[in-house]
Design a protein around this motif. Structure first.
Motif, PDB file in Angstrom:
ATOM      1  N   LEU A 154      -1.370  74.563  75.572  1.00  0.00           N
ATOM      2  CA  LEU A 154      -0.922  75.195  76.638  1.00  0.00           C
ATOM      3  C   LEU A 154       0.115  76.334  76.343  1.00  0.00           C
ATOM      4  CD1 LEU A 154      -0.131  72.203  79.100  1.00  0.00           C
ATOM      5  CD2 LEU A 154      -2.164  73.749  79.134  1.00  0.00           C
ATOM      6  N   ALA A 155       0.314  77.498  77.087  1.00  0.00           N
ATOM      7  CA  ALA A 155       1.288  78.551  77.077  1.00  0.00           C
ATOM      8  C   ALA A 155       2.598  77.781  77.501  1.00  0.00           C
ATOM      9  CB  ALA A 155       0.899  79.552  78.044  1.00  0.00           C
ATOM     10  N   PRO A 156       3.727  78.380  76.994  1.00  0.00           N
ATOM     11  CA  PRO A 156       5.120  77.686  77.309  1.00  0.00           C
ATOM     12  C   PRO A 156       5.240  77.273  78.860  1.00  0.00           C
ATOM     13  CG  PRO A 156       5.187  79.124  75.661  1.00  0.00           C
ATOM     14  CD  PRO A 156       3.893  79.315  76.109  1.00  0.00           C
ATOM     15  N   ALA A 157       4.883  78.345  79.364  1.00  0.00           N
ATOM     16  CA  ALA A 157       5.335  77.857  81.062  1.00  0.00           C
ATOM     17  C   ALA A 157       4.246  76.738  81.524  1.00  0.00           C
ATOM     18  CB  ALA A 157       4.957  79.097  81.666  1.00  0.00           C
ATOM     19  N   GLY A 158       3.018  76.684  81.316  1.00  0.00           N
ATOM     20  CA  GLY A 158       2.255  75.631  81.556  1.00  0.00           C
ATOM     21  C   GLY A 158       2.606  74.363  81.162  1.00  0.00           C
ATOM     22  N   ARG A 159       3.213  74.311  79.732  1.00  0.00           N
ATOM     23  CA  ARG A 159       3.645  72.962  79.183  1.00  0.00           C
ATOM     24  C   ARG A 159       4.999  72.450  79.922  1.00  0.00           C
ATOM     25  NH1 ARG A 159       4.798  74.847  73.820  1.00  0.00           N
ATOM     26  NH2 ARG A 159       2.649  75.240  73.765  1.00  0.00           N
ATOM     27  N   ASP A 160       5.724  73.607  80.477  1.00  0.00           N
ATOM     28  CA  ASP A 160       7.109  73.081  81.004  1.00  0.00           C
ATOM     29  C   ASP A 160       6.449  72.424  82.449  1.00  0.00           C
ATOM     30  OD1 ASP A 160       8.361  74.168  78.862  1.00  0.00           O
ATOM     31  OD2 ASP A 160       9.194  75.794  79.738  1.00  0.00           O
ATOM     32  N   GLN A 161       5.721  73.300  82.986  1.00  0.00           N
ATOM     33  CA  GLN A 161       5.181  72.625  84.450  1.00  0.00           C
ATOM     34  C   GLN A 161       4.500  71.206  84.319  1.00  0.00           C
ATOM     35  OE1 GLN A 161       2.412  76.059  85.453  1.00  0.00           O
ATOM     36  NE2 GLN A 161       3.447  75.806  87.151  1.00  0.00           N
ATOM     37  N   VAL A 162       3.878  70.986  83.206  1.00  0.00           N
ATOM     38  CA  VAL A 162       3.473  69.557  82.974  1.00  0.00           C
ATOM     39  C   VAL A 162       4.557  68.562  82.792  1.00  0.00           C
ATOM     40  CG1 VAL A 162       2.141  67.873  81.514  1.00  0.00           C
ATOM     41  CG2 VAL A 162       0.995  70.352  82.209  1.00  0.00           C
ATOM     42  N   ARG A 163       5.493  69.112  82.012  1.00  0.00           N
ATOM     43  CA  ARG A 163       6.608  68.307  81.515  1.00  0.00           C
ATOM     44  C   ARG A 163       7.407  67.806  82.784  1.00  0.00           C
ATOM     45  NH1 ARG A 163      10.938  71.697  79.014  1.00  0.00           N
ATOM     46  NH2 ARG A 163      11.201  72.180  81.463  1.00  0.00           N
ATOM     47  N   ASP A 164       7.705  68.821  83.654  1.00  0.00           N
ATOM     48  CA  ASP A 164       8.420  68.706  84.644  1.00  0.00           C
ATOM     49  C   ASP A 164       7.650  67.721  85.878  1.00  0.00           C
ATOM     50  OD1 ASP A 164      10.413  70.339  83.693  1.00  0.00           O
ATOM     51  OD2 ASP A 164       9.983  72.095  84.907  1.00  0.00           O
ATOM     52  N   ALA A 165       6.549  67.842  86.118  1.00  0.00           N
ATOM     53  CA  ALA A 165       5.517  67.089  86.743  1.00  0.00           C
ATOM     54  C   ALA A 165       5.616  65.599  86.403  1.00  0.00           C
ATOM     55  CB  ALA A 165       4.357  67.661  86.949  1.00  0.00           C
TER      56      ALA A 165
ATOM     57  N   GLU B  52      -1.572  42.954  77.164  1.00  0.00           N
ATOM     58  CA  GLU B  52      -0.342  43.805  77.597  1.00  0.00           C
ATOM     59  C   GLU B  52       0.794  43.813  77.095  1.00  0.00           C
ATOM     60  OE1 GLU B  52       1.293  44.060  82.207  1.00  0.00           O
ATOM     61  OE2 GLU B  52      -0.569  44.697  81.945  1.00  0.00           O
ATOM     62  N   VAL B  53       1.466  44.796  76.661  1.00  0.00           N
ATOM     63  CA  VAL B  53       2.575  44.905  76.035  1.00  0.00           C
ATOM     64  C   VAL B  53       3.581  46.050  76.747  1.00  0.00           C
ATOM     65  CG1 VAL B  53       1.604  44.461  73.680  1.00  0.00           C
ATOM     66  CG2 VAL B  53       1.832  46.988  74.589  1.00  0.00           C
ATOM     67  N   PRO B  54       4.793  45.771  76.859  1.00  0.00           N
ATOM     68  CA  PRO B  54       6.121  46.658  77.083  1.00  0.00           C
ATOM     69  C   PRO B  54       5.999  47.928  76.476  1.00  0.00           C
ATOM     70  CG  PRO B  54       6.993  45.003  75.816  1.00  0.00           C
ATOM     71  CD  PRO B  54       5.595  44.542  75.842  1.00  0.00           C
ATOM     72  N   THR B  55       6.010  49.210  76.970  1.00  0.00           N
ATOM     73  CA  THR B  55       6.234  50.220  76.627  1.00  0.00           C
ATOM     74  C   THR B  55       7.679  50.980  77.263  1.00  0.00           C
ATOM     75  OG1 THR B  55       5.128  51.633  78.200  1.00  0.00           O
ATOM     76  CG2 THR B  55       4.033  50.811  75.953  1.00  0.00           C
ATOM     77  N   VAL B  56       8.925  50.878  76.282  1.00  0.00           N
ATOM     78  CA  VAL B  56      10.119  51.284  76.705  1.00  0.00           C
ATOM     79  C   VAL B  56      10.491  52.260  76.231  1.00  0.00           C
ATOM     80  CG1 VAL B  56      12.327  50.406  77.357  1.00  0.00           C
ATOM     81  CG2 VAL B  56      10.765  48.816  77.509  1.00  0.00           C
ATOM     82  N   PHE B  57      10.691  53.480  76.577  1.00  0.00           N
ATOM     83  CA  PHE B  57      11.438  54.605  76.107  1.00  0.00           C
ATOM     84  C   PHE B  57      12.706  54.615  76.298  1.00  0.00           C
ATOM     85  CE2 PHE B  57       6.919  54.946  77.172  1.00  0.00           C
ATOM     86  CZ  PHE B  57       6.208  55.631  76.144  1.00  0.00           C
ATOM     87  N   ALA B  58      13.592  55.139  75.232  1.00  0.00           N
ATOM     88  CA  ALA B  58      15.100  55.149  75.535  1.00  0.00           C
ATOM     89  C   ALA B  58      15.381  56.342  76.471  1.00  0.00           C
ATOM     90  CB  ALA B  58      15.246  55.818  74.125  1.00  0.00           C
ATOM     91  N   ASP B  59      14.852  57.328  76.782  1.00  0.00           N
ATOM     92  CA  ASP B  59      15.066  58.303  77.706  1.00  0.00           C
ATOM     93  C   ASP B  59      13.715  59.102  77.839  1.00  0.00           C
ATOM     94  OD1 ASP B  59      14.930  60.009  75.475  1.00  0.00           O
ATOM     95  OD2 ASP B  59      17.183  59.983  75.499  1.00  0.00           O
ATOM     96  N   PHE B  60      13.562  60.280  78.750  1.00  0.00           N
ATOM     97  CA  PHE B  60      12.451  60.983  78.910  1.00  0.00           C
ATOM     98  C   PHE B  60      11.914  61.710  77.601  1.00  0.00           C
ATOM     99  CE2 PHE B  60      10.357  64.992  80.179  1.00  0.00           C
ATOM    100  CZ  PHE B  60       9.237  64.457  80.584  1.00  0.00           C
ATOM    101  N   ALA B  61      13.032  62.028  76.887  1.00  0.00           N
ATOM    102  CA  ALA B  61      12.615  62.723  75.767  1.00  0.00           C
ATOM    103  C   ALA B  61      11.888  62.007  74.745  1.00  0.00           C
ATOM    104  CB  ALA B  61      14.033  63.167  75.045  1.00  0.00           C
ATOM    105  N   ASP B  62      12.099  60.664  74.528  1.00  0.00           N
ATOM    106  CA  ASP B  62      11.608  59.817  73.766  1.00  0.00           C
ATOM    107  C   ASP B  62      10.134  59.603  74.171  1.00  0.00           C
ATOM    108  OD1 ASP B  62      11.430  57.780  71.828  1.00  0.00           O
ATOM    109  OD2 ASP B  62      11.684  55.867  73.217  1.00  0.00           O
ATOM    110  N   LEU B  63       9.539  59.606  75.382  1.00  0.00           N
ATOM    111  CA  LEU B  63       8.407  59.811  75.969  1.00  0.00           C
ATOM    112  C   LEU B  63       7.950  60.854  75.740  1.00  0.00           C
ATOM    113  CD1 LEU B  63       7.088  58.093  79.076  1.00  0.00           C
ATOM    114  CD2 LEU B  63       6.300  60.164  78.625  1.00  0.00           C
ATOM    115  N   TRP B  64       8.357  62.136  76.233  1.00  0.00           N
ATOM    116  CA  TRP B  64       7.595  63.528  75.975  1.00  0.00           C
ATOM    117  C   TRP B  64       7.667  63.986  74.761  1.00  0.00           C
ATOM    118  CZ3 TRP B  64       4.813  66.813  78.385  1.00  0.00           C
ATOM    119  CH2 TRP B  64       4.705  67.979  78.422  1.00  0.00           C
TER     120      TRP B  64
END
Length: 282
Positions: free
Chosen positions: A227-238, A198-210
């Motif tokens: 995905l279409a842009p709208a679907g991609r944004d929905q997954v990102r927001d969820a 098991e290792v840590p996965t630390v992201f600087a912010d959400f953009a670093d993860l997404w």
């Protein structure tokens, strides 16, 4: 929805940001667990960008390291990035262009579940290892322990129930200790043991993860690209809504891999700590 069409691995730099940086942490622990003697001949099957080969080169004082991968893009990246005695060729893990019994240790990182026949691929790897030699791998615990991917697929399925078919936790049941142990035994290997890493996965912010999910490397990223842009944004927001945040905006998760090792039957001489018979840790 075809599953394999999303399994794209080709761009070294994109892979490094998406998965390589975390695989490198696991590789360090994995190689320490193997605990091999110096001056051995190492084979890295499905070497990708050379993460595991680089760790072997730095820690094990090997005689030589050969990395093989079917992705020309990954092999190019590995040739630039991996130091020391490692060299790399384009080759298929299911049909290695190598002579029988010529390698002391054969390892693999995050590759086994993407091969069409895991047991056959392990047997093919064992073919080129000398009697008494090591065969070992590590894979992500997609079902439970790979934090950021687990949260990604949960968010994707919340938005798009059809994404469940692509979830790596469902697709890759071999990535569990009991299944890995079974594959090693079915391939004719002995002294088989497993361990979690098991290792840590630390992201600087959400953009670093997404943002790495937008690069088209691997099943999750390939799904996002479809995905279409709208679907991609929905997954990102969820996904963003489901993640824990530190006060500074960073996202701290963990990633668990399962490692397995065994030896090819035959005389192995005087054992080191890493090849004594041990009880399987599951």
């Amino acid at each position: 929805m075809s599953e394999q069409r999303f399994d794209v691995w080709a761009a070294g730099a994109a892979y490094e940001r998406y998965m390589g940086r975390w695989s490198r942490l696991v590789a360090e622990e994995f190689v320490a667990w193997l605990d091999r003697d110096p001056d051995l001949r190492w084979l890295d099957v499905g070497c990708g960008t050379g993460v595991l080969s680089a760790v072997v080169s730095a820690r094990c004082r090997p005689r030589t390291v050969l990395g093989v991968d079917r992705s020309e893009g990954f092999v190019r990246s590995a040739r630039i990035a991996a130091p020391g005695p490692a060299h790399f060729v384009v080759a298929d893990a299911m049909s290695l262009p190598l002579r029988d019994g010529t390698w002391d240790a054969a390892v693999s990182g995050l590759t086994l579940n993407f091969l069409p026949e895991p047991t056959a691929s392990v047997a093919e790897t064992a073919r080129v290892v000398r009697p008494g030699g090591l065969v070992a791998t590590y894979v992500w615990d997609y079902a439970e322990g790979m934090g950021f991917l687990r949260r990604f697929w949960d968010a994707a399925v919340e938005v798009d129930p059809s994404a469940r078919a692509l979830d790596e936790g469902r697709r890759f049941p071999v990535c569990r200790p009991e299944r890995l142990r079974g594959v090693w035994l079915d391939a004719g290997l002995t002294d088989v043991s497993t361990t979690p890493i098991e290792v840590p996965t630390v992201f600087a912010d959400f953009a670093d993860l997404w943002e790495p999910f937008l690069a088209g490397q691997g099943p999750a990223s390939g799904y996002v690209a479809s995905l279409a842009p709208a679907g991609r944004d929905q997954v990102r927001d969820a996904l963003a809504a489901a993640l824990p945040r530190r006060p500074d905006g960073s996202v701290a998760l963990t990633a668990r891999a399962w490692a397995v090792r065994g030896r090819k039957q035959g005389d192995m001489g005087t054992p080191r700590r890493g090849i004594r018979k041990q009880a399987s840790q599951q």
